[in-house]
Design a protein around this motif. Sequence first.
Motif, PDB file in Angstrom:
ATOM      1  N   TYR A 185       0.829  -1.190   0.047  1.00 45.28           N
ATOM      2  CA  TYR A 185       0.036   0.138  -0.074  1.00 45.28           C
ATOM      3  C   TYR A 185       0.536   1.373   0.176  1.00 45.28           C
ATOM      4  O   TYR A 185       0.480   2.177  -0.307  1.00 45.28           O
ATOM      5  N   ARG A 188       1.106   2.794  -3.225  1.00 42.27           N
ATOM      6  CA  ARG A 188      -0.102   3.580  -3.627  1.00 42.27           C
ATOM      7  C   ARG A 188       0.085   4.991  -2.978  1.00 42.27           C
ATOM      8  O   ARG A 188      -0.527   6.156  -3.598  1.00 42.27           O
ATOM      9  N   SER A 191       2.481   7.281  -4.867  1.00 46.38           N
ATOM     10  CA  SER A 191       1.862   7.536  -6.237  1.00 46.38           C
ATOM     11  C   SER A 191       0.915   8.746  -5.866  1.00 46.38           C
ATOM     12  O   SER A 191       0.662   9.616  -6.520  1.00 46.38           O
ATOM     13  N   ALA A 192       0.146   8.757  -4.770  1.00 44.01           N
ATOM     14  CA  ALA A 192      -0.797   9.924  -4.624  1.00 44.01           C
ATOM     15  C   ALA A 192       0.116  11.196  -4.355  1.00 44.01           C
ATOM     16  O   ALA A 192      -0.260  12.181  -4.549  1.00 44.01           O
ATOM     17  N   ALA A 257       2.971   7.030 -11.311  1.00 44.33           N
ATOM     18  CA  ALA A 257       3.213   5.690 -10.525  1.00 44.33           C
ATOM     19  C   ALA A 257       4.484   5.578  -9.984  1.00 44.33           C
ATOM     20  O   ALA A 257       5.222   6.369 -10.277  1.00 44.33           O
ATOM     21  N   ALA A 291      -5.356   2.617   3.903  1.00 44.80           N
ATOM     22  CA  ALA A 291      -4.642   1.488   3.110  1.00 44.80           C
ATOM     23  C   ALA A 291      -5.591   0.329   2.593  1.00 44.80           C
ATOM     24  O   ALA A 291      -5.347  -0.277   1.509  1.00 44.80           O
ATOM     25  N   ASN A 293      -9.133   0.601   2.583  1.00 47.21           N
ATOM     26  CA  ASN A 293     -10.311   1.305   2.163  1.00 47.21           C
ATOM     27  C   ASN A 293     -11.504   1.025   3.399  1.00 47.21           C
ATOM     28  O   ASN A 293     -12.610   0.821   3.143  1.00 47.21           O
TER      29      ASN A 293
END
Length: 578
Positions: A185, A188, A191-192, A257, A291, A293
């Motif tokens: 996670y 991710r 990436s954000a 990414a 992470a 949701n």
Amino acid sequence: MLPLTVEDDWKRSCLQDFIGGVKWPHSSMYWSTGKRLSGNTFTWYDKRVAFSPTLWKAKQPNNVNGTENCVMLRIFKFDLNSVKLEDKHCDKLAVSACVGPTTPAPKCSFPLCTNKDCKKNDPFFTNLVENPAHYLTEPKNHGIWIEVNHRTFMFSFESDVRTFEEANQACCALDFKLLSLHQGYKFRFLSAAFKNLTLKSGKFWTSGSDFGCEGVFGFCSTNRTLMKNETIWLPNQPDNLKGNEHCLAINALSNYAAALSNDNCDLKLRYICEGRASTRVKALELECAAASNLTDAEIPMAFASPNGSEKFKCFMTCYGENANLYGNGKMVDSRILPFVPYISAGSDSSMKEYYGTMGQCKQDSRKLYGCSRVSDFVSCSQTKSPTLTVKMINVVETTISEKKSWLPPVSESLCPNAHDKIMNEDYRAFFDSISAGRATLVPYRFVISTSCGKKFLLLSIEKAPPLTTLGQAMTECAKWGLRLATIDTKTKLNCMINAKIQVDLGLSTYPEKYYAIAAIMNRPLKAKNCFSDVPFGLDSWIANNISTATGPFVIVNFFKKYATTVGGSFKHIICETI
């Protein structure tokens, strides 16, 4: 190898050096070769070695019921002489200890890391008066900051490029860590961050390396190996070009990414530092919820049904990894197994049951992969040994350390960044043995009260130096497997007062004492509860002079129904069960 013999003070001293004090992560009880000959005369397996009477624990041997004929070695991590002997029933369950020649080193399983001297640079920080909390004075001087899901990242400036080791030291100087990507996670999250910064290119150092352990990549800042099935690599990576690419960098791609590559550790690259800088108390749980949701409201459901939906399973895996209960897809035995004798409360049948439960659940969960492995282990333990598993979770939770790296405060005071969370099993066992009443245990004098859905420990430190920081008070409670008490509702405060938890038990000065709670006030900032996200409101629920008194520590007298603050030092605190 041979069974352990502790024949003299030199051997005990050698063992104590090996154990290393309070951070010993393993069991506290081991069988030795000692055995009773007759009366109070004991001998070792090797009868040529004398049995020294100076090695016994105080009031030992006591031969309860005339059946304690074997010698157990006990480790008391908080004592100067941490290795002592006790006589026990020979059928009691305990771990064996052996001694022998040095064994060959096993095949490497983690890279060689050089960040052991990771230290913050004090001139970069502002330290709060009479409080161990500190914050980075001028964050913008060091890099570009961004928070994603309760985790803070700092990207070094384009002009600030360093080698792998230099990048690690730069993050340490800021009291942060060089980036670790041991969980999927985090890619991710990163990436954000790239998207927020419109970053479509660039290469940054992480703390990953396989130096000294070819092909086994691990992240030095977290001591975690790379999870192969969760890692995102650039095409054709890792390739170890020319045989000298042993450090891992994260690459920002055109679609925002993030992907890893291995590179020469001496390259000068930008770097990313990270820390948990959220002001939320349950930042670890909230990070894992984001992470996976999960909503905040679903977090208790995930703990109650760890093997439920896939997102519940992934939440439990994330939480277990971050709490250091699980690592690299396996249970961290050294974090959990030492608590088994304690939660078993001296019962051999309970100890045997829980060791068996963990062994069976570990074996069953090995067949699974990804988020299912950890969640299935927890669910299996809850099913096979529900009572002992709840006890284990409660006691382990008090030892989870969640260091936060504070940025400049805005309006609220800052709680300690971290405090030691090492439980003294003997203190906690003593606490558990008393439901209510007054007692003394050097250096403490205390009262225990069970009320309001909690068990409270009103602790007076009588024969030791007084406390001078809130972090020290938190550490004292942690020694008992407890937490410094939080008063975040008027209902709880009134309940504590009405339950008369502070009563005169024959000590004439007892009603005069004020007890420190888990709240801090760094004037002119607002007071803050350290273990609750509820805004501080005590000053509106009880008579007080908090706004005009001096000092950062909030103290309460439940007998006089009055609160104030104090500076300098204090000797009385109130702890509570979680």
